[in-house]
Design a protein around this motif. Structure first.
Motif, PDB file in Angstrom:
ATOM      1  N   SER A  73       0.850  -1.186   0.000  1.00 31.38           N
ATOM      2  CA  SER A  73       0.000   0.000   0.000  1.00 31.38           C
ATOM      3  C   SER A  73       0.885   1.234   0.000  1.00 31.38           C
ATOM      4  CB  SER A  73      -0.885   0.032   1.245  1.00 31.38           C
ATOM      5  OG  SER A  73      -1.707  -1.103   1.324  1.00 31.38           O
ATOM      6  N   SER A  74       0.297   2.343  -0.403  1.00 29.76           N
ATOM      7  CA  SER A  74       1.049   3.593  -0.378  1.00 29.76           C
ATOM      8  C   SER A  74       1.233   4.056   1.067  1.00 29.76           C
ATOM      9  CB  SER A  74       0.303   4.663  -1.168  1.00 29.76           C
ATOM     10  OG  SER A  74      -0.909   4.995  -0.514  1.00 29.76           O
ATOM     11  N   LEU A  75       2.190   4.919   1.253  1.00 26.10           N
ATOM     12  CA  LEU A  75       2.415   5.506   2.570  1.00 26.10           C
ATOM     13  C   LEU A  75       1.167   6.273   3.023  1.00 26.10           C
ATOM     14  CD1 LEU A  75       4.644   5.679   4.683  1.00 26.10           C
ATOM     15  CD2 LEU A  75       5.427   7.770   3.585  1.00 26.10           C
ATOM     16  N   ALA A  76       0.506   6.920   2.077  1.00 26.34           N
ATOM     17  CA  ALA A  76      -0.722   7.664   2.399  1.00 26.34           C
ATOM     18  C   ALA A  76      -1.826   6.724   2.897  1.00 26.34           C
ATOM     19  CB  ALA A  76      -1.200   8.441   1.177  1.00 26.34           C
ATOM     20  N   ALA A  77      -1.937   5.548   2.291  1.00 30.35           N
ATOM     21  CA  ALA A  77      -2.961   4.587   2.720  1.00 30.35           C
ATOM     22  C   ALA A  77      -2.671   4.091   4.136  1.00 30.35           C
ATOM     23  CB  ALA A  77      -3.028   3.420   1.752  1.00 30.35           C
ATOM     24  N   ILE A  78      -1.415   3.797   4.419  1.00 32.16           N
ATOM     25  CA  ILE A  78      -1.051   3.351   5.762  1.00 32.16           C
ATOM     26  C   ILE A  78      -1.271   4.477   6.766  1.00 32.16           C
ATOM     27  CG2 ILE A  78       0.846   2.544   7.234  1.00 32.16           C
ATOM     28  CD1 ILE A  78      -0.300   0.448   5.230  1.00 32.16           C
ATOM     29  N   HIS A  79      -0.983   5.687   6.360  1.00 27.67           N
ATOM     30  CA  HIS A  79      -1.223   6.838   7.242  1.00 27.67           C
ATOM     31  C   HIS A  79      -2.714   6.952   7.568  1.00 27.67           C
ATOM     32  CE1 HIS A  79      -1.565  11.113   8.441  1.00 27.67           C
ATOM     33  NE2 HIS A  79      -0.443  10.810   9.067  1.00 27.67           N
ATOM     34  N   GLN A  80      -3.577   6.678   6.601  1.00 30.66           N
ATOM     35  CA  GLN A  80      -5.019   6.706   6.864  1.00 30.66           C
ATOM     36  C   GLN A  80      -5.402   5.627   7.884  1.00 30.66           C
ATOM     37  OE1 GLN A  80      -6.724   6.451   2.925  1.00 30.66           O
ATOM     38  NE2 GLN A  80      -7.053   8.660   2.851  1.00 30.66           N
ATOM     39  N   HIS A  81      -4.811   4.445   7.747  1.00 34.43           N
ATOM     40  CA  HIS A  81      -5.073   3.390   8.733  1.00 34.43           C
ATOM     41  C   HIS A  81      -4.618   3.842  10.123  1.00 34.43           C
ATOM     42  CE1 HIS A  81      -6.560   0.162   6.230  1.00 34.43           C
ATOM     43  NE2 HIS A  81      -5.537   0.286   5.387  1.00 34.43           N
ATOM     44  N   VAL A  82      -3.467   4.470  10.193  1.00 37.62           N
ATOM     45  CA  VAL A  82      -2.957   4.964  11.471  1.00 37.62           C
ATOM     46  C   VAL A  82      -3.907   6.023  12.037  1.00 37.62           C
ATOM     47  CG1 VAL A  82      -1.081   6.285  12.564  1.00 37.62           C
ATOM     48  CG2 VAL A  82      -0.546   4.374  11.035  1.00 37.62           C
ATOM     49  N   GLN A  83      -4.461   6.860  11.182  1.00 36.10           N
ATOM     50  CA  GLN A  83      -5.400   7.882  11.648  1.00 36.10           C
ATOM     51  C   GLN A  83      -6.661   7.246  12.242  1.00 36.10           C
ATOM     52  OE1 GLN A  83      -5.689  10.218   8.021  1.00 36.10           O
ATOM     53  NE2 GLN A  83      -4.563  11.903   8.993  1.00 36.10           N
ATOM     54  N   VAL A  84      -7.151   6.164  11.631  1.00 35.87           N
ATOM     55  CA  VAL A  84      -8.313   5.457  12.177  1.00 35.87           C
ATOM     56  C   VAL A  84      -7.963   4.873  13.543  1.00 35.87           C
ATOM     57  CG1 VAL A  84      -9.862   3.464  11.864  1.00 35.87           C
ATOM     58  CG2 VAL A  84      -9.339   4.960   9.923  1.00 35.87           C
ATOM     59  N   LEU A  85      -6.787   4.269  13.649  1.00 38.87           N
ATOM     60  CA  LEU A  85      -6.345   3.716  14.931  1.00 38.87           C
ATOM     61  C   LEU A  85      -6.175   4.810  15.979  1.00 38.87           C
ATOM     62  CD1 LEU A  85      -3.772   1.153  13.528  1.00 38.87           C
ATOM     63  CD2 LEU A  85      -5.823   0.584  14.853  1.00 38.87           C
ATOM     64  N   GLU A  86      -5.681   5.963  15.541  1.00 38.32           N
ATOM     65  CA  GLU A  86      -5.507   7.088  16.456  1.00 38.32           C
ATOM     66  C   GLU A  86      -6.863   7.640  16.913  1.00 38.32           C
ATOM     67  OE1 GLU A  86      -2.527  10.897  16.790  1.00 38.32           O
ATOM     68  OE2 GLU A  86      -3.239  10.341  14.801  1.00 38.32           O
ATOM     69  N   ALA A  87      -7.811   7.757  15.989  1.00 37.51           N
ATOM     70  CA  ALA A  87      -9.154   8.244  16.343  1.00 37.51           C
ATOM     71  C   ALA A  87      -9.847   7.302  17.327  1.00 37.51           C
ATOM     72  CB  ALA A  87     -10.000   8.414  15.084  1.00 37.51           C
ATOM     73  N   SER A  88      -9.526   6.011  17.232  1.00 38.85           N
ATOM     74  CA  SER A  88     -10.128   5.032  18.136  1.00 38.85           C
ATOM     75  C   SER A  88      -9.478   5.058  19.513  1.00 38.85           C
ATOM     76  CB  SER A  88      -9.993   3.622  17.554  1.00 38.85           C
ATOM     77  OG  SER A  88      -8.658   3.163  17.668  1.00 38.85           O
ATOM     78  N   GLY A  89      -8.322   5.698  19.598  1.00 36.53           N
ATOM     79  CA  GLY A  89      -7.586   5.744  20.853  1.00 36.53           C
ATOM     80  C   GLY A  89      -6.616   4.592  21.031  1.00 36.53           C
ATOM     81  N   LEU A  90      -6.610   3.627  20.104  1.00 35.41           N
ATOM     82  CA  LEU A  90      -5.736   2.463  20.237  1.00 35.41           C
ATOM     83  C   LEU A  90      -4.269   2.800  19.993  1.00 35.41           C
ATOM     84  CD1 LEU A  90      -7.959  -0.196  18.448  1.00 35.41           C
ATOM     85  CD2 LEU A  90      -7.436  -0.084  20.900  1.00 35.41           C
ATOM     86  N   VAL A  91      -4.035   3.852  19.207  1.00 32.41           N
ATOM     87  CA  VAL A  91      -2.678   4.261  18.865  1.00 32.41           C
ATOM     88  C   VAL A  91      -2.519   5.745  19.163  1.00 32.41           C
ATOM     89  CG1 VAL A  91      -1.103   4.641  16.906  1.00 32.41           C
ATOM     90  CG2 VAL A  91      -2.316   2.478  17.123  1.00 32.41           C
ATOM     91  N   VAL A  92      -1.350   6.085  19.655  1.00 34.75           N
ATOM     92  CA  VAL A  92      -0.987   7.479  19.906  1.00 34.75           C
ATOM     93  C   VAL A  92       0.189   7.793  18.989  1.00 34.75           C
ATOM     94  CG1 VAL A  92      -0.134   9.105  21.629  1.00 34.75           C
ATOM     95  CG2 VAL A  92      -1.726   7.305  22.302  1.00 34.75           C
TER      96      VAL A  92
END
Length: 125
Positions: free
Chosen positions: A43-62
């Motif tokens: 996947s592109s770096l942008a796609a992975i960044h979007q996944h990280v943003q979802v994880l961050e919004a959920s609170g699972l990742v900081v």
């Protein structure tokens, strides 16, 4: 209470995706940059960044900006919140299954002890 349920909903939404679960698996080994997280995926770096943003919004990742990179780490508090919720449900259902098992055992014992049971099976003794 409502906010906790909303965070829980967001966490389960985040966990519903295999890539995001993979990212969490990787982060369970320690913090990583978004580019490090992207390496095993096609996947592109942008796609992975979007996944990280979802994880961050959920609170699972900081995430934290460090120079030109964004470092990601697991939020142990959020993971604990999900684990607690699941554990409460597991205990509830185990208790119900235990009660059902006891009920079935007592019902089975009552059927086996009744005289009509042996006659129904063709035992004419």
């Amino acid at each position: 209470m409502v906010e906790d349920l909303k965070q829980l909903d967001l966490a389960f939404h985040a966990l519903s995706d295999a890539t995001r679960r993979g990212i969490l698996d990787r982060l369970s080994q320690g913090p990583a940059s978004v580019s490090e997280l992207a390496k095993p995926y096609h996947s592109s770096l942008a796609a992975i960044h979007q996944h990280v943003q979802v994880l961050e919004a959920s609170g699972l990742v900081v995430t934290e900006k460090r120079g030109r990179t964004r470092e990601c780490r697991i939020s142990s508090e959020a993971v604990q919140r999900v684990e607690n919720w699941l554990s409460e449900r597991r205990q509830h259902w185990e208790s119900r299954f235990d009660r059902l098992g006891k009920l079935l055992e007592s019902s089975d014992s009552a059927v086996n002890a009744s005289p009509s049971h042996s006659l129904a099976e063709g035992d004419n003794s």
